[in-house]
Design a protein around this motif. Sequence first.
Motif, PDB file in Angstrom:
ATOM      1  N   LEU A  34       0.833  -1.214   0.000  1.00  0.00           N
ATOM      2  CA  LEU A  34       0.000   0.000   0.000  1.00  0.00           C
ATOM      3  C   LEU A  34       0.863   1.258   0.000  1.00  0.00           C
ATOM      4  CD1 LEU A  34      -2.663  -1.223   2.564  1.00  0.00           C
ATOM      5  CD2 LEU A  34      -3.040  -0.825   0.125  1.00  0.00           C
ATOM      6  N   ASP A  35       1.914   1.236   0.790  1.00  0.00           N
ATOM      7  CA  ASP A  35       2.825   2.383   0.814  1.00  0.00           C
ATOM      8  C   ASP A  35       3.373   2.673  -0.581  1.00  0.00           C
ATOM      9  OD1 ASP A  35       2.668   3.032   3.447  1.00  0.00           O
ATOM     10  OD2 ASP A  35       4.413   1.845   4.076  1.00  0.00           O
ATOM     11  N   TRP A  36       3.846   1.624  -1.194  1.00  0.00           N
ATOM     12  CA  TRP A  36       4.477   1.785  -2.508  1.00  0.00           C
ATOM     13  C   TRP A  36       3.487   2.336  -3.520  1.00  0.00           C
ATOM     14  CZ3 TRP A  36       4.302   0.238  -7.561  1.00  0.00           C
ATOM     15  CH2 TRP A  36       5.463   0.454  -8.312  1.00  0.00           C
ATOM     16  N   VAL A  37       2.298   1.771  -3.547  1.00  0.00           N
ATOM     17  CA  VAL A  37       1.286   2.228  -4.505  1.00  0.00           C
ATOM     18  C   VAL A  37       0.955   3.693  -4.264  1.00  0.00           C
ATOM     19  CG1 VAL A  37      -1.149   2.006  -5.151  1.00  0.00           C
ATOM     20  CG2 VAL A  37       0.277  -0.034  -4.951  1.00  0.00           C
ATOM     21  N   GLU A  38       0.879   4.055  -3.003  1.00  0.00           N
ATOM     22  CA  GLU A  38       0.498   5.428  -2.691  1.00  0.00           C
ATOM     23  C   GLU A  38       1.626   6.400  -3.023  1.00  0.00           C
ATOM     24  OE1 GLU A  38      -1.896   5.400   0.863  1.00  0.00           O
ATOM     25  OE2 GLU A  38      -1.145   7.431   1.294  1.00  0.00           O
ATOM     26  N   GLN A  39       2.854   5.894  -2.888  1.00  0.00           N
ATOM     27  CA  GLN A  39       4.001   6.750  -3.146  1.00  0.00           C
ATOM     28  C   GLN A  39       4.265   6.896  -4.646  1.00  0.00           C
ATOM     29  OE1 GLN A  39       7.203   5.239  -0.836  1.00  0.00           O
ATOM     30  NE2 GLN A  39       8.239   7.239  -0.687  1.00  0.00           N
ATOM     31  N   TYR A  40       4.010   5.855  -5.389  1.00  0.00           N
ATOM     32  CA  TYR A  40       4.272   5.868  -6.828  1.00  0.00           C
ATOM     33  C   TYR A  40       3.034   5.475  -7.625  1.00  0.00           C
ATOM     34  CZ  TYR A  40       8.919   5.730  -4.784  1.00  0.00           C
ATOM     35  OH  TYR A  40      10.014   6.012  -4.034  1.00  0.00           O
TER      36      TYR A  40
ATOM     37  N   SER B 270     -12.043   7.027  -3.056  1.00  0.00           N
ATOM     38  CA  SER B 270     -11.075   8.082  -2.760  1.00  0.00           C
ATOM     39  C   SER B 270     -10.236   7.914  -1.492  1.00  0.00           C
ATOM     40  CB  SER B 270     -11.767   9.444  -2.741  1.00  0.00           C
ATOM     41  OG  SER B 270     -13.072   9.344  -2.245  1.00  0.00           O
ATOM     42  N   PRO B 271     -10.697   7.224  -0.434  1.00  0.00           N
ATOM     43  CA  PRO B 271      -9.844   7.135   0.758  1.00  0.00           C
ATOM     44  C   PRO B 271      -8.479   6.525   0.440  1.00  0.00           C
ATOM     45  CG  PRO B 271     -12.040   6.331   1.239  1.00  0.00           C
ATOM     46  CD  PRO B 271     -11.980   6.535  -0.236  1.00  0.00           C
ATOM     47  N   LEU B 272      -7.444   7.093   1.024  1.00  0.00           N
ATOM     48  CA  LEU B 272      -6.099   6.616   0.757  1.00  0.00           C
ATOM     49  C   LEU B 272      -5.925   5.148   1.129  1.00  0.00           C
ATOM     50  CD1 LEU B 272      -3.853   9.561   2.002  1.00  0.00           C
ATOM     51  CD2 LEU B 272      -4.349   8.859  -0.343  1.00  0.00           C
ATOM     52  N   PRO B 273      -5.279   4.385   0.307  1.00  0.00           N
ATOM     53  CA  PRO B 273      -5.041   2.973   0.602  1.00  0.00           C
ATOM     54  C   PRO B 273      -4.444   2.760   1.993  1.00  0.00           C
ATOM     55  CG  PRO B 273      -4.372   3.434  -1.638  1.00  0.00           C
ATOM     56  CD  PRO B 273      -4.806   4.740  -1.040  1.00  0.00           C
ATOM     57  N   THR B 274      -3.464   3.546   2.346  1.00  0.00           N
ATOM     58  CA  THR B 274      -2.818   3.328   3.653  1.00  0.00           C
ATOM     59  C   THR B 274      -3.777   3.545   4.825  1.00  0.00           C
ATOM     60  OG1 THR B 274      -1.949   5.566   3.452  1.00  0.00           O
ATOM     61  CG2 THR B 274      -0.438   3.763   2.960  1.00  0.00           C
TER      62      THR B 274
ATOM     63  N   ARG C 120      -6.440  -1.014  -7.126  1.00  0.00           N
ATOM     64  CA  ARG C 120      -6.956  -0.790  -8.478  1.00  0.00           C
ATOM     65  C   ARG C 120      -8.090   0.224  -8.447  1.00  0.00           C
ATOM     66  NH1 ARG C 120      -5.522  -4.815 -12.521  1.00  0.00           N
ATOM     67  NH2 ARG C 120      -4.573  -6.605 -11.487  1.00  0.00           N
ATOM     68  N   ALA C 121      -8.984   0.016  -7.498  1.00  0.00           N
ATOM     69  CA  ALA C 121     -10.132   0.924  -7.403  1.00  0.00           C
ATOM     70  C   ALA C 121      -9.675   2.348  -7.116  1.00  0.00           C
ATOM     71  CB  ALA C 121     -11.085   0.433  -6.312  1.00  0.00           C
ATOM     72  N   TRP C 122      -8.693   2.458  -6.223  1.00  0.00           N
ATOM     73  CA  TRP C 122      -8.206   3.796  -5.874  1.00  0.00           C
ATOM     74  C   TRP C 122      -7.491   4.464  -7.048  1.00  0.00           C
ATOM     75  CZ3 TRP C 122      -3.026   5.697  -4.817  1.00  0.00           C
ATOM     76  CH2 TRP C 122      -3.020   6.995  -4.282  1.00  0.00           C
ATOM     77  N   LEU C 123      -6.660   3.694  -7.725  1.00  0.00           N
ATOM     78  CA  LEU C 123      -5.900   4.253  -8.846  1.00  0.00           C
ATOM     79  C   LEU C 123      -6.799   4.685  -9.993  1.00  0.00           C
ATOM     80  CD1 LEU C 123      -2.925   1.733  -8.873  1.00  0.00           C
ATOM     81  CD2 LEU C 123      -2.755   4.175  -8.370  1.00  0.00           C
ATOM     82  N   SER C 124      -7.910   3.997 -10.128  1.00  0.00           N
ATOM     83  CA  SER C 124      -8.809   4.358 -11.226  1.00  0.00           C
ATOM     84  C   SER C 124      -9.812   5.423 -10.798  1.00  0.00           C
ATOM     85  CB  SER C 124      -9.544   3.121 -11.724  1.00  0.00           C
ATOM     86  OG  SER C 124     -10.586   2.811 -10.832  1.00  0.00           O
ATOM     87  N   GLY C 125      -9.736   5.838  -9.543  1.00  0.00           N
ATOM     88  CA  GLY C 125     -10.612   6.913  -9.085  1.00  0.00           C
ATOM     89  C   GLY C 125     -11.990   6.466  -8.625  1.00  0.00           C
ATOM     90  N   ARG C 126     -12.221   5.162  -8.573  1.00  0.00           N
ATOM     91  CA  ARG C 126     -13.542   4.684  -8.162  1.00  0.00           C
ATOM     92  C   ARG C 126     -13.789   4.927  -6.677  1.00  0.00           C
ATOM     93  NH1 ARG C 126     -12.303   0.228 -11.433  1.00  0.00           N
ATOM     94  NH2 ARG C 126     -11.957  -1.105  -9.641  1.00  0.00           N
TER      95      ARG C 126
END
Lengths: 207, 207, 207, 207
Positions: B102-108, B184-188, B176-182
Motif C-alpha cells: 500500500l505504501d508503494w502504490v500510494e508513493q508511486y 477516494s480514501p487513501l489505501p494506507t 486498483r479501485a483507488w488508482l482508477s478513481g472509483r
Amino acid sequence: MQNIALLERIYPGRRAELKRQILNCALQQFIQQGIESTTIEMIRDAAETSVGAIYHHFKHKEGIVSALYISALKDQATQRMQALQQSQNLKHGLYAVIHSYLDWVEQYPDFARFLYAASYSVQQGIHAETLKQENLQRNLQLGQWLALQPDAEYMIAVPVELRLSLMIGPTESYCRAWLSGRVSPLPTDYANVLAQAAWQSLNAFQM
Amino acid sequence: MQNIALLERIYPGRRAELKRQILNCALQQFIQQGIESTTIEMIRDAAETSVGAIYHHFKHKEGIVSALYISALKDQATQRMQALQQSQNLKHGLYAVIHSYLDWVEQYPDFARFLYAASYSVQQGIHAETLKQENLQRNLQLGQWLALQPDAEYMIAVPVELRLSLMIGPTESYCRAWLSGRVSPLPTDYANVLAQAAWQSLNAFQM
Amino acid sequence: MQNIALLERIYPGRRAELKRQILNCALQQFIQQGIESTTIEMIRDAAETSVGAIYHHFKHKEGIVSALYISALKDQATQRMQALQQSQNLKHGLYAVIHSYLDWVEQYPDFARFLYAASYSVQQGIHAETLKQENLQRNLQLGQWLALQPDAEYMIAVPVELRLSLMIGPTESYCRAWLSGRVSPLPTDYANVLAQAAWQSLNAFQM
Amino acid sequence: MQNIALLERIYPGRRAELKRQILNCALQQFIQQGIESTTIEMIRDAAETSVGAIYHHFKHKEGIVSALYISALKDQATQRMQALQQSQNLKHGLYAVIHSYLDWVEQYPDFARFLYAASYSVQQGIHAETLKQENLQRNLQLGQWLALQPDAEYMIAVPVELRLSLMIGPTESYCRAWLSGRVSPLPTDYANVLAQAAWQSLNAFQM
DNA sequence: AATGAATGAGCCTTCATTCAT
DNA sequence: GATGAATGAAGGCTCATTCAT
C-alpha cells in the motif's frame, strides 16, 4: 463452442449469425495476440467474411471490442443477479456471488481473459463514460441488495469502499492466476473456501 | 517529482540523467494515453530530446516499457523484502507485506498504474519469459520466508495456490479501485483493516 | 521547368529542395487527373521519394494542396502589387493589373489551372477561413490603391461590389477558356484590348 | 422547393417522381459537402430510398452528376434561347442573354453553384466529350444568331474568341461572387448596368 | 421495382526504426 | 553522443457497386 452460447443470448436470431461469427472470431484473436495486435484482416480471415461486412456490422474496430466487452459484462451481471435473487441473507448472497463469478469465469474463460485484457483499453475508448455509469449502477444494485438483507447489520462496520474488494478481491485474484496459467486447480474447486474466507475476512470488523 | 526518486535508485549517477528523464516522460505518456498509443515522437517532445537519443539509450520502444516495468517491479520487491526481513512471524509478515504494498502504490501511483496497464502488454513482449521467471522467483522467495516462520503451521491447511490470492487479493483490488478513481480514501488508511481481514480470511481453514 | 522558379521564390534554399520537388510533381498530377483522383502514391512515384518524406513535409494530402494554392496566390499577388506600384493613375493601374494577370497565367499555366481547379476544394478545407481572410485583405488593398489615385472619381459611380467583376471578369473568362483549350490565341495577345474593354465598360457609369 | 420545378421540366410525369427526389437530394449534398465527398449512402439517407433504387435509376454515381449537370445546362440554354428569340438586334440580344443568365442563377442558386463546382469534375468524366460538343454547339448557335442581326457589323472588329468573354465575363464573375457570399446585392439588381457595361466594352473595338 | 447486406480494391495515414551528418 | 530527415511496411477505414431475396 461455448462462447457462441453466450453470444446467442445477447444477439439472438438468425439475422445476427454473421455478427456472432465475427465477434467470436475476434474474441479468439484478441486473446491470442492482444487487442491492438489483432488486425481487421486477421478477423476477416478467421471469420471468413469481408472487411466491408465487418464494418457494416460494427462501425469501428473499437465497435467490436465494445460489443464483446458489453456482452460479457451483461451476461456476467445477469447470472449474478439470478444467483442473488435466490439468496435469503447476506451470507448466502456472498456465497452466491462468488460461486456465480467462478462459474462464469470457468465457463467462459475466453471472455474472462478478454475482460481483464480489455478493461484498460476500454476505459480510454469512446464508450468509457457509458461503461463507467453502467458499472456504477451494477455496484449500486449490489449495495442495495445487501442493505435489504435480514443480517445486513453484519456489514455495517465495514467501510463501504472496502466491501467489494473484501468480498471479491481474493476470488478475482485467483481467477487471474488461473486464466494466466500460473495455477492449475479449477476455480470452482475453491469456490467454498473462497466464499468462506471472504466471509471470515468481514469478521475482522465485528468487534 | 516522486518518480524520479525511484528511477534514481535504479539508474543512479549523473550519466543516466537523460535516461531517467526519458523514462519519466515516457511513463507519464504511457499512463495518459496508453502504451500503444504513445509514439516515440510524443516521448521526444515531452523529454525534449531527439529521436536518436532515445534510440541510443533504449534499443526499441519496448526497451522503454521493459525498463520501466522492471524498475517498478524491482523497487517494489526490494521494499517488500526489507519489510519482511524485519518481521518475526507470519502475522507480522503479512502485515508488513500489505503495508509495504500500500505504501508503494500510494508513493508511486504512476508506476502502479503503469504496472497494471503494462502487465498484459509485457506478457507478450520479448522479455515475457524472463519476467515470468523473475515473478515466479519472487513468489517462491515469499513462500520460503513463510515456511521458515515459527507460526508457519497456521498456513498449512491453506492450499498453496490460494495463499497469495487470499493475502494480497483484497489489497490489490482496493488499489486498483483507488488508482482508477472509483474510491477516494487513501489505501494506507485501510492498511490495518486490510491486513486484519487477510489474516482473518486464513482462519477459514483453521478447523 | 517554369514552375520550379515560382516555387523557389516561395520556398528558397537547398533544404527545401525536396519540398519543391514534391510540390512540383503533385501539381502536375493534380492538373492531369484531378486533385481527388491523385493519390499520395502517385505523387511519391513522380517525386521519387517515400510516403514518409511527403508526410514529413506536409501533414496531410490537403497540406500539399494548401501549400500549392497559397504559393500560387502569393506569387500572383506579389506580381500584381509590383505592377500597381509603378502605375500613376487609375487607367494605368487597370492596364497593369490586367497585364500582370495575363502574364502570370501565361507564364504558369499549370498553377493557373490548379488555382481554378482547387478553388472549390480549398474552400471546404481546413484553411478555408484563413484563405478567405487573405483574399479579402488583397481585395481591400486593391480598393485602397484605387481610392488614392488622382482620377479616382472616375470609379465613384461604379458600385463597389461590381468593380472587381467589371475589371477582371472578361480577362478571367478568357484565361479559363485558354487554359481549357477552348481558344488558342495567347492571353497576352489580347492584353491591350481586354484592358481597353474593361476601361470602356466603366464608361457605362459616367453619365 | 424551386429546384423541383426545374427538374419537373426535364423529368416530367409521376413515374419520375423518385428520380427527381433523388436528384434534388443529391444536389443539396453535392453543394454542401462537395461532389466527391458525397457518398451514395448520404444521398440515400436524404432521399429516404434504398441504395438499390438509386442504382436502378442511375447506373453510377457519375450518372447522377451527369443528369444534374445536363439538366441544369439544358434549362439554362432553353431560357437563353427564348430570350434571344424575342430580341430584334444585337444590343437587345446582349441584354436578353445577360438578363436571362442572371435570372436563372438567382432562381436556381443551387444548380448554379453545382454547375460551377461540377465543371471540373465533369470534364474528366465519361461524358466529357459529349458535353464538350454540346457546349460548342450552344456557342455556335449563339454566334449564328449574332451574325444574323441587322447590327451585326458592330461586332465585326471583335475577335471571335474574345466575344463570349467580353459579353458574359463580368456577369459570370459577379454571379460567382454572389453565390459564394462575397457580395450580397442580388445579381438581377445589376442586370442593366452589367448589360450596359458589356455593350460599352465592345465599343473599344469601334475605331 | 425495391431492398440492404455483402464485397474488396484501394486510399490516407501512422510510426517504429535507420542512418548520414 | 546527438540530431532529425528519410524510409516503407502495414493498418484502419471508405465507398462504389453487386446481387440474392
